[in-house]
Scaffold this motif. Sequence first.
Motif, PDB file in Angstrom:
ATOM      1  N   TYR A  83      42.472  45.148  44.115  1.00  0.00           N
ATOM      2  CA  TYR A  83      42.213  44.136  45.126  1.00  0.00           C
ATOM      3  C   TYR A  83      41.058  43.295  44.611  1.00  0.00           C
ATOM      4  CZ  TYR A  83      44.835  47.364  48.096  1.00  0.00           C
ATOM      5  OH  TYR A  83      45.798  48.197  48.616  1.00  0.00           O
ATOM      6  N   LEU A 118      36.679  41.808  50.974  1.00  0.00           N
ATOM      7  CA  LEU A 118      36.751  43.269  51.042  1.00  0.00           C
ATOM      8  C   LEU A 118      35.819  43.736  52.160  1.00  0.00           C
ATOM      9  CD1 LEU A 118      36.935  43.930  47.211  1.00  0.00           C
ATOM     10  CD2 LEU A 118      38.761  44.295  48.882  1.00  0.00           C
ATOM     11  N   GLU A 126      38.230  46.208  44.409  1.00  0.00           N
ATOM     12  CA  GLU A 126      38.461  47.566  44.891  1.00  0.00           C
ATOM     13  C   GLU A 126      39.669  48.090  44.122  1.00  0.00           C
ATOM     14  OE1 GLU A 126      39.196  49.955  49.096  1.00  0.00           O
ATOM     15  OE2 GLU A 126      38.176  48.014  49.082  1.00  0.00           O
TER      16      GLU A 126
END
Length: 133
Positions: A83, A118, A126
Amino acid sequence: MIRRLNPETVRAVPETFRGIYTHAVEITSPERLLLISGQIGLDRDGVTPPTFDAQCHQAMDNVEAILAAAGLSTADILKVTYYLTSAGHLPALTAIRQQRWASSEHAPAVTTLVVSELATPDLQIEIEVTAGR
Protein backbone atom coordinates in the motif's frame (compact mmCIF):
# COMPACT_ATOMS: atom_id res chain seq x y z
CA MET A 1 3.33 -28.30 -2.08
CA ILE A 2 3.82 -24.77 -3.38
CA ARG A 3 3.82 -24.03 -7.09
CA ARG A 4 4.24 -20.70 -8.85
CA LEU A 5 2.16 -20.21 -12.00
CA ASN A 6 2.99 -18.02 -14.99
CA PRO A 7 0.98 -19.62 -17.81
CA GLU A 8 1.81 -18.79 -21.42
CA THR A 9 -1.84 -17.81 -21.93
CA VAL A 10 -1.35 -14.74 -19.69
CA ARG A 11 0.90 -11.76 -20.39
CA ALA A 12 4.50 -12.72 -19.63
CA VAL A 13 6.01 -11.25 -16.50
CA PRO A 14 8.35 -8.46 -17.66
CA GLU A 15 12.06 -9.17 -17.16
CA THR A 16 12.31 -6.36 -14.58
CA PHE A 17 9.78 -8.10 -12.32
CA ARG A 18 10.66 -11.79 -12.77
CA GLY A 19 12.45 -12.14 -9.44
CA ILE A 20 9.87 -10.14 -7.47
CA TYR A 21 6.50 -11.11 -8.98
CA THR A 22 4.62 -14.19 -10.14
CA HIS A 23 1.05 -14.32 -11.46
CA ALA A 24 -0.11 -16.90 -8.91
CA VAL A 25 1.06 -19.13 -6.09
CA GLU A 26 -0.77 -22.41 -5.56
CA ILE A 27 -0.64 -24.08 -2.16
CA THR A 28 -1.84 -27.66 -2.13
CA SER A 29 -0.55 -28.90 1.20
CA PRO A 30 1.22 -26.33 3.34
CA GLU A 31 2.81 -27.44 6.56
CA ARG A 32 2.75 -23.86 7.81
CA LEU A 33 0.94 -20.68 6.84
CA LEU A 34 1.75 -17.28 8.39
CA LEU A 35 -0.40 -14.20 7.84
CA ILE A 36 1.49 -11.01 8.69
CA SER A 37 -0.50 -7.87 9.41
CA GLY A 38 0.41 -4.74 7.49
CA GLN A 39 3.85 -3.56 8.55
CA ILE A 40 4.75 0.11 8.40
CA GLY A 41 8.00 2.05 8.51
CA LEU A 42 7.93 2.32 12.27
CA ASP A 43 10.94 1.06 14.20
CA ARG A 44 10.96 -0.66 17.58
CA ASP A 45 11.31 2.69 19.36
CA GLY A 46 8.29 4.17 17.57
CA VAL A 47 10.30 6.31 15.15
CA THR A 48 9.03 6.76 11.59
CA PRO A 49 11.74 7.80 9.11
CA PRO A 50 10.85 10.79 6.94
CA THR A 51 11.64 9.30 3.50
CA PHE A 52 9.83 6.65 1.49
CA ASP A 53 12.98 4.57 1.00
CA ALA A 54 13.75 4.49 4.73
CA GLN A 55 10.14 3.64 5.59
CA CYS A 56 10.13 0.86 2.99
CA HIS A 57 13.34 -0.65 4.36
CA GLN A 58 11.99 -0.43 7.93
CA ALA A 59 8.70 -2.09 6.97
CA MET A 60 10.68 -4.86 5.24
CA ASP A 61 12.90 -5.18 8.34
CA ASN A 62 9.73 -5.62 10.40
CA VAL A 63 8.40 -8.31 8.04
CA GLU A 64 11.75 -10.12 8.10
CA ALA A 65 11.83 -10.01 11.93
CA ILE A 66 8.36 -11.55 12.11
CA LEU A 67 9.31 -14.21 9.55
CA ALA A 68 12.42 -15.05 11.58
CA ALA A 69 10.40 -15.25 14.80
CA ALA A 70 8.22 -17.84 13.05
CA GLY A 71 11.24 -19.76 11.74
CA LEU A 72 10.63 -18.61 8.16
CA SER A 73 12.53 -16.42 5.68
CA THR A 74 11.83 -14.22 2.69
CA ALA A 75 12.05 -17.36 0.52
CA ASP A 76 8.81 -18.44 2.23
CA ILE A 77 6.85 -15.33 1.17
CA LEU A 78 3.89 -16.39 -0.97
CA LYS A 79 1.89 -13.16 -1.36
CA VAL A 80 2.68 -9.51 -0.72
CA THR A 81 0.35 -6.54 -0.79
CA TYR A 82 1.99 -3.12 -0.90
CA TYR A 83 0.00 0.00 0.00
CA LEU A 84 1.63 3.26 -1.16
CA THR A 85 0.46 6.81 -0.68
CA SER A 86 1.97 7.97 -3.99
CA ALA A 87 2.33 6.35 -7.40
CA GLY A 88 5.57 8.32 -7.63
CA HIS A 89 7.10 5.81 -5.20
CA LEU A 90 6.62 2.84 -7.57
CA PRO A 91 10.12 3.02 -9.14
CA ALA A 92 11.76 3.17 -5.70
CA LEU A 93 9.63 0.28 -4.45
CA THR A 94 10.61 -1.83 -7.46
CA ALA A 95 14.31 -1.10 -6.91
CA ILE A 96 14.13 -1.91 -3.19
CA ARG A 97 12.17 -5.13 -3.85
CA GLN A 98 14.79 -6.21 -6.40
CA GLN A 99 17.57 -5.45 -3.94
CA ARG A 100 16.03 -7.17 -0.92
CA TRP A 101 13.41 -9.75 -1.88
CA ALA A 102 14.18 -10.87 -5.44
CA SER A 103 14.31 -14.62 -6.06
CA SER A 104 13.90 -16.31 -9.44
CA GLU A 105 12.76 -19.48 -7.65
CA HIS A 106 10.53 -17.92 -4.98
CA ALA A 107 8.91 -14.83 -6.51
CA PRO A 108 5.64 -14.11 -4.66
CA ALA A 109 2.22 -13.15 -5.94
CA VAL A 110 2.00 -9.36 -5.57
CA THR A 111 -0.63 -6.64 -5.44
CA THR A 112 0.34 -2.97 -5.23
CA LEU A 113 -2.25 -0.35 -4.36
CA VAL A 114 -1.99 3.42 -4.23
CA VAL A 115 -4.18 4.79 -1.45
CA SER A 116 -4.93 8.33 -0.37
CA GLU A 117 -3.66 7.84 3.18
CA LEU A 118 -2.56 5.19 5.67
CA ALA A 119 -3.23 5.10 9.44
CA THR A 120 -1.34 8.36 10.05
CA PRO A 121 -0.41 11.07 7.53
CA ASP A 122 3.36 10.52 7.91
CA LEU A 123 3.18 6.90 6.71
CA GLN A 124 4.06 6.33 3.06
CA ILE A 125 4.01 2.50 2.79
CA GLU A 126 2.44 -0.53 4.44
CA ILE A 127 3.38 -4.12 3.57
CA GLU A 128 1.12 -7.13 4.22
CA VAL A 129 2.57 -10.63 3.75
CA THR A 130 1.39 -14.22 3.59
CA ALA A 131 4.17 -16.76 4.03
CA GLY A 132 4.29 -20.52 4.26
CA ARG A 133 6.10 -23.70 3.42
